[in-house]
Design a protein around this motif. Sequence first.
Motif, PDB file in Angstrom:
ATOM      1  N   ASP A 565      35.449  28.608  25.493  1.00  0.00           N
ATOM      2  CA  ASP A 565      36.830  29.110  25.400  1.00  0.00           C
ATOM      3  C   ASP A 565      36.986  30.416  26.167  1.00  0.00           C
ATOM      4  O   ASP A 565      37.945  30.622  26.914  1.00  0.00           O
ATOM      5  CB  ASP A 565      37.213  29.335  23.923  1.00  0.00           C
ATOM      6  N   GLY A 566      36.002  31.309  25.903  1.00  0.00           N
ATOM      7  CA  GLY A 566      36.040  32.614  26.586  1.00  0.00           C
ATOM      8  C   GLY A 566      35.998  32.411  28.092  1.00  0.00           C
ATOM      9  O   GLY A 566      36.690  33.104  28.846  1.00  0.00           O
ATOM     10  N   LEU A 567      35.205  31.416  28.523  1.00  0.00           N
ATOM     11  CA  LEU A 567      35.059  31.160  29.958  1.00  0.00           C
ATOM     12  C   LEU A 567      36.403  30.740  30.552  1.00  0.00           C
ATOM     13  O   LEU A 567      36.835  31.245  31.575  1.00  0.00           O
ATOM     14  CB  LEU A 567      34.017  30.064  30.193  1.00  0.00           C
ATOM     15  N   GLU A 568      37.073  29.859  29.841  1.00  0.00           N
ATOM     16  CA  GLU A 568      38.370  29.391  30.337  1.00  0.00           C
ATOM     17  C   GLU A 568      39.344  30.551  30.506  1.00  0.00           C
ATOM     18  O   GLU A 568      40.028  30.664  31.514  1.00  0.00           O
ATOM     19  CB  GLU A 568      38.956  28.383  29.348  1.00  0.00           C
ATOM     20  N   ARG A 569      39.362  31.434  29.493  1.00  0.00           N
ATOM     21  CA  ARG A 569      40.291  32.579  29.544  1.00  0.00           C
ATOM     22  C   ARG A 569      39.924  33.526  30.694  1.00  0.00           C
ATOM     23  O   ARG A 569      40.776  33.933  31.467  1.00  0.00           O
ATOM     24  CB  ARG A 569      40.263  33.342  28.203  1.00  0.00           C
ATOM     25  N   SER A 570      38.626  33.851  30.773  1.00  0.00           N
ATOM     26  CA  SER A 570      38.252  34.821  31.811  1.00  0.00           C
ATOM     27  C   SER A 570      38.430  34.224  33.207  1.00  0.00           C
ATOM     28  O   SER A 570      38.841  34.914  34.141  1.00  0.00           O
ATOM     29  CB  SER A 570      36.812  35.315  31.597  1.00  0.00           C
ATOM     30  N   VAL A 571      38.164  32.926  33.342  1.00  0.00           N
ATOM     31  CA  VAL A 571      38.352  32.278  34.642  1.00  0.00           C
ATOM     32  C   VAL A 571      39.836  32.295  35.020  1.00  0.00           C
ATOM     33  O   VAL A 571      40.202  32.594  36.164  1.00  0.00           O
ATOM     34  CB  VAL A 571      37.810  30.831  34.619  1.00  0.00           C
ATOM     35  N   ALA A 572      40.699  32.020  34.038  1.00  0.00           N
ATOM     36  CA  ALA A 572      42.134  32.024  34.330  1.00  0.00           C
ATOM     37  C   ALA A 572      42.578  33.417  34.786  1.00  0.00           C
ATOM     38  O   ALA A 572      43.335  33.561  35.759  1.00  0.00           O
ATOM     39  CB  ALA A 572      42.911  31.592  33.085  1.00  0.00           C
ATOM     40  N   ALA A 573      42.062  34.447  34.105  1.00  0.00           N
ATOM     41  CA  ALA A 573      42.462  35.813  34.466  1.00  0.00           C
ATOM     42  C   ALA A 573      41.955  36.167  35.876  1.00  0.00           C
ATOM     43  O   ALA A 573      42.702  36.731  36.684  1.00  0.00           O
ATOM     44  CB  ALA A 573      41.891  36.803  33.437  1.00  0.00           C
ATOM     45  N   LEU A 574      40.725  35.777  36.149  1.00  0.00           N
ATOM     46  CA  LEU A 574      40.167  36.087  37.473  1.00  0.00           C
ATOM     47  C   LEU A 574      40.915  35.301  38.554  1.00  0.00           C
ATOM     48  O   LEU A 574      41.226  35.824  39.626  1.00  0.00           O
ATOM     49  CB  LEU A 574      38.662  35.752  37.504  1.00  0.00           C
ATOM     50  N   SER A 575      41.247  34.048  38.242  1.00  0.00           N
ATOM     51  CA  SER A 575      42.019  33.212  39.162  1.00  0.00           C
ATOM     52  C   SER A 575      43.334  33.887  39.518  1.00  0.00           C
ATOM     53  O   SER A 575      43.723  33.943  40.685  1.00  0.00           O
ATOM     54  CB  SER A 575      42.372  31.898  38.474  1.00  0.00           C
ATOM     55  N   ASP A 576      44.013  34.401  38.478  1.00  0.00           N
ATOM     56  CA  ASP A 576      45.303  35.058  38.698  1.00  0.00           C
ATOM     57  C   ASP A 576      45.149  36.257  39.625  1.00  0.00           C
ATOM     58  O   ASP A 576      45.933  36.459  40.549  1.00  0.00           O
ATOM     59  CB  ASP A 576      45.898  35.535  37.367  1.00  0.00           C
ATOM     60  N   LEU A 577      44.107  37.061  39.348  1.00  0.00           N
ATOM     61  CA  LEU A 577      43.917  38.268  40.147  1.00  0.00           C
ATOM     62  C   LEU A 577      43.619  37.890  41.611  1.00  0.00           C
ATOM     63  O   LEU A 577      44.167  38.477  42.542  1.00  0.00           O
ATOM     64  CB  LEU A 577      42.782  39.118  39.554  1.00  0.00           C
ATOM     65  N   ILE A 578      42.785  36.881  41.775  1.00  0.00           N
ATOM     66  CA  ILE A 578      42.452  36.458  43.144  1.00  0.00           C
ATOM     67  C   ILE A 578      43.707  35.958  43.857  1.00  0.00           C
ATOM     68  O   ILE A 578      43.964  36.282  45.014  1.00  0.00           O
ATOM     69  CB  ILE A 578      41.354  35.372  43.123  1.00  0.00           C
ATOM     70  N   TYR A 579      44.498  35.198  43.120  1.00  0.00           N
ATOM     71  CA  TYR A 579      45.729  34.670  43.699  1.00  0.00           C
ATOM     72  C   TYR A 579      46.608  35.834  44.168  1.00  0.00           C
ATOM     73  O   TYR A 579      47.140  35.856  45.278  1.00  0.00           O
ATOM     74  CB  TYR A 579      46.460  33.822  42.650  1.00  0.00           C
ATOM     75  N   TYR A 580      46.689  36.866  43.298  1.00  0.00           N
ATOM     76  CA  TYR A 580      47.499  38.030  43.617  1.00  0.00           C
ATOM     77  C   TYR A 580      46.934  38.752  44.853  1.00  0.00           C
ATOM     78  O   TYR A 580      47.666  39.133  45.773  1.00  0.00           O
ATOM     79  CB  TYR A 580      47.529  38.951  42.384  1.00  0.00           C
ATOM     80  N   LEU A 581      45.621  38.919  44.878  1.00  0.00           N
ATOM     81  CA  LEU A 581      44.995  39.647  45.997  1.00  0.00           C
ATOM     82  C   LEU A 581      45.122  38.894  47.318  1.00  0.00           C
ATOM     83  O   LEU A 581      45.221  39.490  48.376  1.00  0.00           O
ATOM     84  CB  LEU A 581      43.502  39.892  45.706  1.00  0.00           C
ATOM     85  N   GLU A 582      45.131  37.568  47.223  1.00  0.00           N
ATOM     86  CA  GLU A 582      45.174  36.793  48.463  1.00  0.00           C
ATOM     87  C   GLU A 582      46.583  36.572  48.982  1.00  0.00           C
ATOM     88  O   GLU A 582      46.767  36.200  50.134  1.00  0.00           O
ATOM     89  CB  GLU A 582      44.506  35.423  48.253  1.00  0.00           C
TER      90      GLU A 582
END
Length: 583
Positions: A565-582
């Motif tokens: 569960d924690g992995l899913e949440r942290s991956v989603a947050a990192l995904s969002d940040l990467i999306y924003y940065l790119e």
Amino acid sequence: MTDIIIGIDLGTTNSEVAVIRDGRPQLLEVDGSHILPSVVGLADDGTLLVGQAARNQYVLYPERSIRSVKRRMGEDVTLPMGDTSYSPQEISALILKRLKRAAEEQLGESVGKAVITVPAYFSDAQRQATRDAGELAGLEVVRIINEPTAAALAYEVDATEPRTILVYDLGGGTFDCSVVRAGGDVTEVLASHGNNHLGGDDFDAKLIEHVVNYLKTEHDCDPSAERRAMARITRACETAKIALSDAPYARIEEEYLLPDRDPPINLSLEISRIDYEAMIEGYIDETLEAVHTALKGAELTVADIDEVVLVGGATRTPLIQERLEETLGMQPRAEIDPDLCVAAGAAIQAAVMAGETTHSVLVDITPYTFGTSAVGEMGGMFYPHCFIPLIRKNSPIPITKSKGFTTMVDGQDAVDIHIYQGEDPDALNNTEIGEFKVEGLSDVPAGNVIVMRFELDLDGILKVTATEKRTGLEKHIAIDNAMTRFESQGLDAAKQRLAALIDDEPAEGASAADAETEEHRQQVKAKALLEKAERLLASASAEDKEDLIDLIEAVRDTLAADDQDGLERSVAALSDLIYYLES
Ligand code: AMP
């Protein structure tokens, strides 16, 4: 039935003969090889020698041997061989006669006609001398064609649209670079430039000079005046040069090189590809200048070139291929053996004249590039996953290539080896097809050399071997179906890449097996995301960097803890940040 017309490449160093069989060019064998050295000589007892036997005796008996006769064609000279002197046409005729006989032996019928190739720069007198040589050999020369035209024909026989081809031809003793317009109805040489005295022999000469200097400094002896020793050094240097095209090191070893010395001198000297490349770099620069001159002569620029075609044995030198690719922005084509493609083109021309239909030369090639990864520079930064290709796409198979790598840190006792298929300079964007670890390396400072060898066979099995150079410690793996597995692996990799971008939910009611796959998928996705995030770190602002590092750590922690569960949440947050940065 139409008369057979053979195609002949009458070269300075070597000559070849080909015919069209079943619509395709086929090289014919002479004395068990496709290559006949263009050397003529007389043996001790006066017997005529043509080819390898004459070549073997050349260094010892130059007074009764003749080589490089092509350089003299068209000149009004006679060349001494034994007690008699001969015209260049007569000597060339002996080579042509040998090729004609070999063709007759294999075809089982007499051959009376030939297409012969000549360099584009050959004058009328030189072309006429070539015709005369044919006639002396009992061959009607039905057409003389330019070598670059023949090479272009070998590659472009099926092309319907006209294409502009740069033919880079580096043989043993000559270099030519031509711009050819091929395809459609006419194939013509637009411009040509070169150096009549530059070739693989000059590369040998550099190595010979290196060996002689080594003997002078390390053994205090100068072999230059000793014919037999120099003949052995010359042969050993050419062998080492050829080995260096496929391996990062070569050893020149000649026992009892100078047996009369006390103690006798045994030569044993290792040459690295890097040192060898430094010796020949100047020559390669010269050829690249000629490429630009030829382009200028054709009133074209690099952007107008559709293909670069390699001809001549010396073009197997990897540095030449690298420098051409760098200069012209495209991978040169070398799938047809560069020693043989001019003869193949001559045979195609011969068949066209005989009214036969022809198809392109068929060779087994790898459609994919295979390599490994290493720390290197990318975009001006150090990057741990630079892709280092060893076997390039379109290389004829079977093929073996090796390259040296060095350890990064003092006392490094293991290396992880990743094997990839693909073209991207970033290994992570390619498909990983294998991985292994070499452990137990020597406790030595950074710079410990690990030689990687890639062997790809006709069945598509890729064997990868890593060897610690100083000890011979070795580990290898074999990857089955390296060429076909890509289709499915490539799809998987593409799916993974997409999965890292699209945050889709698992379908409801997934089974336990699905959940397991889903868990695995999440982990793969997380790892891909981590790699991406690490790459972005270099270019991120200080503030974004901090956020990135926090989220990278969160993903790593949840991965390590197997917290789904924690992995899913942290991956989603990192995904969002990467999306924003790119974006
Ligand atoms: P050619 O005149 O086209 O037959 O080319 C002969 C030259 O190519 C000689 O100098 C050979 O030593 C050289 N050569 C042949 N094979 C290789 C190789 N694998 N790597 C580098 N040079 C080669």
